[in-house]
Write an enzyme that holds these catalytic residues in place. Structure first.
Site, PDB file in Angstrom:
ATOM      1  N   ASP A  52      40.081  32.145  36.745  1.00 62.21           N
ATOM      2  CA  ASP A  52      41.196  32.438  35.712  1.00 62.21           C
ATOM      3  C   ASP A  52      41.708  31.529  35.177  1.00 62.21           C
ATOM      4  O   ASP A  52      42.115  30.643  35.714  1.00 62.21           O
ATOM      5  CB  ASP A  52      42.116  33.520  36.226  1.00 62.21           C
ATOM      6  CG  ASP A  52      41.618  34.689  37.026  1.00 62.21           C
ATOM      7  OD1 ASP A  52      40.586  35.298  36.249  1.00 62.21           O
ATOM      8  OD2 ASP A  52      42.226  35.546  37.797  1.00 62.21           O
TER       9      ASP A  52
ATOM     10  N   ASN B  75      39.362  39.232  43.880  1.00 62.20           N
ATOM     11  CA  ASN B  75      40.572  39.390  44.031  1.00 62.20           C
ATOM     12  C   ASN B  75      41.007  40.286  45.348  1.00 62.20           C
ATOM     13  O   ASN B  75      41.834  40.381  46.279  1.00 62.20           O
ATOM     14  CB  ASN B  75      41.122  39.949  43.020  1.00 62.20           C
ATOM     15  CG  ASN B  75      41.424  38.914  41.736  1.00 62.20           C
ATOM     16  OD1 ASN B  75      41.326  37.698  41.982  1.00 62.20           O
ATOM     17  ND2 ASN B  75      42.090  39.247  40.716  1.00 62.20           N
TER      18      ASN B  75
ATOM     19  N   ASP C 285      44.149  45.001  41.870  1.00 55.82           N
ATOM     20  CA  ASP C 285      43.349  44.452  42.745  1.00 55.82           C
ATOM     21  C   ASP C 285      44.103  44.142  44.174  1.00 55.82           C
ATOM     22  O   ASP C 285      43.545  44.351  45.513  1.00 55.82           O
ATOM     23  CB  ASP C 285      42.767  43.065  42.396  1.00 55.82           C
ATOM     24  CG  ASP C 285      41.794  43.112  41.107  1.00 55.82           C
ATOM     25  OD1 ASP C 285      41.163  44.206  41.093  1.00 55.82           O
ATOM     26  OD2 ASP C 285      42.036  42.162  40.309  1.00 55.82           O
TER      27      ASP C 285
ATOM     28  N   GLY D  53      49.827  34.317  38.318  1.00 57.71           N
ATOM     29  CA  GLY D  53      48.465  34.090  38.878  1.00 57.71           C
ATOM     30  C   GLY D  53      48.108  35.368  39.482  1.00 57.71           C
ATOM     31  O   GLY D  53      48.776  36.388  39.479  1.00 57.71           O
TER      32      GLY D  53
HETATM   33  O1  RIB Z   1      42.013  42.220  37.765  1.00 61.38           O
HETATM   34  C1  RIB Z   1      42.431  40.991  37.183  1.00 61.38           C
HETATM   35  C2  RIB Z   1      41.280  40.363  37.073  1.00 61.38           C
HETATM   36  O2  RIB Z   1      40.460  40.716  36.110  1.00 61.38           O
HETATM   37  C3  RIB Z   1      41.415  38.766  36.887  1.00 61.38           C
HETATM   38  O3  RIB Z   1      41.416  37.999  37.964  1.00 61.38           O
HETATM   39  C4  RIB Z   1      40.309  38.472  35.951  1.00 61.38           C
HETATM   40  O4  RIB Z   1      39.314  37.313  36.357  1.00 61.38           O
HETATM   41  C5  RIB Z   1      39.742  39.533  35.744  1.00 61.38           C
HETATM   42  O5  RIB Z   1      38.541  39.686  36.330  1.00 61.38           O
HETATM   43 NA    NA Z   2      50.746  38.006  39.732  1.00 63.89          NA
END
Ligand code: RIB
Ligand code: NA
Length: 313
Positions: A14, A44, A254, A289
């Protein structure tokens, strides 16, 4: 200790830029700050579950570049069984340029790279290990054929599957994912899957019910700041949100799913696992983040203790 969680999914690096506003076409604009971190929906969810103490294995693909090496190291450091995370020669690791506004709202681009090379044969190659899982998590940042294959395989094996149909894509053949035990869309994804409005909680419930009538055992709609909605043939339950001041909401879905999975494989209590997931996601959006913002078990315990204190005050 409870069940093992398998994740068949993506990883990305990211590239997060915090902005006052998006530049117009042809405009150059200074932005306040930038941060790089590990992301990708599959990774994630795996990391969230592992940080909370879950027993997690991941099947994923990275590029043969520096990002790939760092990504594998990150999985190992997070306590994830990454034996089925491999580099694909001649490819680049997935990357996600993300733009976060002051309000916490995010815009995400994904360049899937090596994630496009995670094929049904790779799931076959990991089958012996995946067979020891009690729940498999899937998202849509890998080829759809791999998603369909994994659902079919897990169904034959009697292993429960949670599909997070993210990011939303009209290419998804809904008829091929109905055997998933859990379908966990947000409102946009639910609208695309059903062709129905999902803006209000009532609309979301109606749309979720259509999927249940088609055969999905459990639909959980994440409603952002409104919490989450559980719809099965027998019951409808609303899990209220945990209200915090958002700093960066990227990765919140996530966080919810990873924590939900970690709780559910031990408790088998869907509503309690949803409340656990909603609380973990709320904590995560208070920090910038994606994975960087996911608490470990001790950090999460402290956040939960703070909530109880606030309520008692
Ligand atoms: O759901 C968030 C994620 O979506 C981020 O970490 C990015 O990499 C995308 O895959
Ligand atoms: Na966050």
């Amino acid at each position: 200790s409870g069940g093992r969680i398998g994740v068949v999914g993506s990883n990305m690096v990211d590239l997060v830029t915090y902005i006052d506003r998006m530049p117009e076409a042809g405009e150059t604009l200074a932005a306040p700050s930038f941060s790089m971190g590990h992301g990708g929906k599959g990774a994630n969810q795996a990391v969230a579950a592992a940080r909370l103490g879950g027993d997690v294995m991941l099947v994923s693909r990275v590029g043969d570049d520096l990002f790939g090496e760092g990504t594998i190291r990150n999985f190992q450091e997070s306590g994830i069984d990454a034996r089925h995370v491999r580099a694909v020669p001649g490819t680049q690791s997935g990357v996600a340029p993300i733009f976060v506004e002051l309000s916490g709202e995010n815009r995400i681009l994904i360049v899937k790279g090596a994630n496009e090379h995670l094929l049904p044969a790779d799931v076959e190659a990991a089958a012996e290990d995946l067979r020891r899982c009690s729940l498999i998590l899937l998202q849509l940042e890998i080829p759809l054929e791999t998603v369909y294959h994994t659902i079919d395989w897990a169904t034959r094996e009697g292993i429960e599957v949670l599909l997070n149909p993210a990011p939303a894509t009209p290419e998804l053949d809904v008829g091929r994912v109905l055997a998933a035990t859990f379908l966990v869309p947000n409102q946009t994804e639910l609208a695309i899957m059903t062709g129905l409005p999902t803006a209000t909680r009532e609309e979301a419930e109606r749309a979720a019910r259509v999927l249940v009538e088609k055969g999905v055992r459990t639909v959980i709609v994440t409603l952002g700041a409104e919490g989450a909605l559980l719809v099965t043939a027998e019951r409808v339950r609303h899990v209220p949100p945990v209200t915090v001041r958002p700093r960066d909401t990227s990765g919140a879905g996530d966080a919810f799913i990873g924590a939900f999975a970690q709780h559910y494989v031990r408790s088998r209590d869907i509503e309690a696992a949803m409340a656990w997931g909603a609380t973990y996601a709320a904590d995560s959006i208070t920090r910038p983040g994606t994975q960087k913002a996911f608490a470990d078990a001790a950090g999460f315990e402290a956040f939960r203790a703070g909530l109880t204190g606030a309520r008692g005050a």
